[in-house]
Enzyme design. Sequence first.
Site, PDB file in Angstrom:
ATOM      1  N   THR A   8      -3.185   6.133 -22.246  1.00 14.16           N
ATOM      2  CA  THR A   8      -3.069   4.826 -21.612  1.00 14.16           C
ATOM      3  C   THR A   8      -1.655   4.331 -21.897  1.00 14.16           C
ATOM      4  OG1 THR A   8      -3.969   3.805 -23.593  1.00 14.16           O
ATOM      5  CG2 THR A   8      -5.496   4.158 -21.760  1.00 14.16           C
ATOM      6  N   GLU A  54      -0.542   4.864  -0.521  1.00  9.88           N
ATOM      7  CA  GLU A  54      -1.309   6.086  -0.811  1.00  9.88           C
ATOM      8  C   GLU A  54      -0.428   7.318  -0.664  1.00  9.88           C
ATOM      9  OE1 GLU A  54      -3.677   3.842   1.026  1.00  9.88           O
ATOM     10  OE2 GLU A  54      -5.654   4.581   0.400  1.00  9.88           O
ATOM     11  N   LYS A  68      -1.518   0.444 -25.075  1.00  9.84           N
ATOM     12  CA  LYS A  68      -1.826   0.347 -26.517  1.00  9.84           C
ATOM     13  C   LYS A  68      -0.506   0.402 -27.285  1.00  9.84           C
ATOM     14  CE  LYS A  68      -6.515   2.140 -25.962  1.00  9.84           C
ATOM     15  NZ  LYS A  68      -6.672   3.000 -24.779  1.00  9.84           N
ATOM     16  N   TYR A  98       0.856  -1.198   0.000  1.00 10.13           N
ATOM     17  CA  TYR A  98       0.000   0.000   0.000  1.00 10.13           C
ATOM     18  C   TYR A  98       0.881   1.233   0.000  1.00 10.13           C
ATOM     19  CZ  TYR A  98      -5.000  -0.600   0.136  1.00 10.13           C
ATOM     20  OH  TYR A  98      -6.290  -0.810  -0.228  1.00 10.13           O
ATOM     21  N   ASP A 131      -5.931  13.644 -25.623  1.00 11.94           N
ATOM     22  CA  ASP A 131      -5.920  12.254 -25.160  1.00 11.94           C
ATOM     23  C   ASP A 131      -5.233  11.452 -26.266  1.00 11.94           C
ATOM     24  OD1 ASP A 131      -6.392   9.605 -24.654  1.00 11.94           O
ATOM     25  OD2 ASP A 131      -8.536   9.833 -24.272  1.00 11.94           O
ATOM     26  N   ARG A 181      -1.630  -2.431 -18.524  1.00 16.39           N
ATOM     27  CA  ARG A 181      -2.908  -1.728 -18.621  1.00 16.39           C
ATOM     28  C   ARG A 181      -2.948  -0.602 -17.587  1.00 16.39           C
ATOM     29  NH1 ARG A 181      -7.176  -3.095 -21.416  1.00 16.39           N
ATOM     30  NH2 ARG A 181      -5.867  -4.648 -22.404  1.00 16.39           N
TER      31      ARG A 181
HETATM   32  N1  DSN Z   1     -11.534   0.947 -25.433  1.00 11.45           N
HETATM   33  C1  DSN Z   1     -10.401   1.554 -26.069  1.00 11.45           C
HETATM   34  C2  DSN Z   1     -10.301   1.216 -27.500  1.00 11.45           C
HETATM   35  O1  DSN Z   1     -10.525   0.077 -27.843  1.00 11.45           O
HETATM   36  O2  DSN Z   1      -9.976   2.069 -28.304  1.00 11.45           O
HETATM   37  C3  DSN Z   1     -10.331   3.015 -25.882  1.00 11.45           C
HETATM   38  O3  DSN Z   1      -9.936   3.268 -24.580  1.00 11.45           O
END
Ligand code: DSN
Length: 414
Positions: free
Chosen positions: A224, A54, A227, A52, A198, A233
């Site tokens: 994110t 925080e 990707k 933990y 984004d 993730r």
């Molecule tokens: N769900 C994602 C995608 O497949 O593009 C976006 O965050």
Amino acid sequence: MSNNLRESDQQVFEILSAERKRQQESTELIASENFVSPMVLQAQGSILTNKYAEGYPHHRYYGGCENVDDVENLAKERLKQLFNVKYVNVQPYSGSIANCAAIRSLINHGDKLLGMSINAGGHLTHGYSLSFSGKDYEAYGYDVNPKTYRLDYEEVRQLALKIKPKLIICGASAYSREIDFKKFKEIADEVDSYLIADIAHIAGLVATGYHNSPIEYCDIITSTTHKTLRGPRGGIIMTNDEELAKKIDKNVFPGLQGGPLEHVIAAKAVAFKEDLSPEFKTYIGQVVKNAKAMADEFISMNYEVLTGGTDNHLFLIDILRSKGITGMEAQKLLESINITANRNSIPFDTQKPYISSGIRIGTPAMTTRGYKEKEFITIAHYIDDAINHKDDLKYLSSLKEQVIELNKHFPLPY
Ligand code: DSN
């Protein structure tokens, strides 16, 4: 109790084994997925999950945080280097939480927000009515041009002048062309609006110079990490504004989250080191080449590839107009031959989102596995064959065998 999952929990072990087999034997074309390195997986599966922490490095609400402080600081330094940015937060559990914290750092509940509409390729968190972003704020959406399916910056500008939003969000989940962040900045300045980019989908391209960077134009940049950055993730937030950085930190913790996932943050650190390497730049270059080659192949087979191609790692096909089947039917059909893609609404779609007229195809995952243009072109033909023989189960079964056979040459590294 055994410390071997196979012996101690056969049910979970079997599910994991089935998933491993599925991943190995399938061609993964979901544009938002990737295959992490064994090192990322190792860090994410590490003992840091026990801790933990925080708070932030050296300002924690728990004892024993010296090692997670080190790993979080390392992740932050690498991320700053990757995007050439001054302040970062690596704690968001996901891209959606990163966007929520970013929006909250700039505007108040009820304020006007203008994002890319979900049908045009935007994300749920860019103002969709059922998301917090559409419920807590007065949200408006800009579309793409109905003829070209590309962003029309003059249309966005006119809409912004009419609405006068306090915040504009640029970036997309299903848009295959380069986004002009400078133009968005000019629009935001003209209407005195904040600007968030984004870059969840294109982050790997931005980091390696295959897409222009929003860093100098936007108040906040979110992404994110799983990707095109090929990490675990999770989410990240970046800014060059010191005061804003403090607000962002507060909005992530304690505003939205409790204890950070330090095992995931360690895996983010590992991924960022990989992303800084020359090999990663070569990889992203191949992702882009593969997407172009595959899109061109579909065009040569008379498929309606939206915008006539791609500048990035993905493209959309209007499969209803091309072949008379819905996105849902196409997704299921492809799944039956071990090709995984997702149905996707297309701009101005006549079908409900759950059915949709399009499919979205991306190259990051299979490029990691070693596919080059040749393999993506082969897969384009398998897809065409499957659609042309959609009721011939024997034919489909032989296509599935060919996909499995092809993927034997591109093994998972774990
Ligand atoms: N769900 C994602 C995608 O497949 O593009 C976006 O965050």
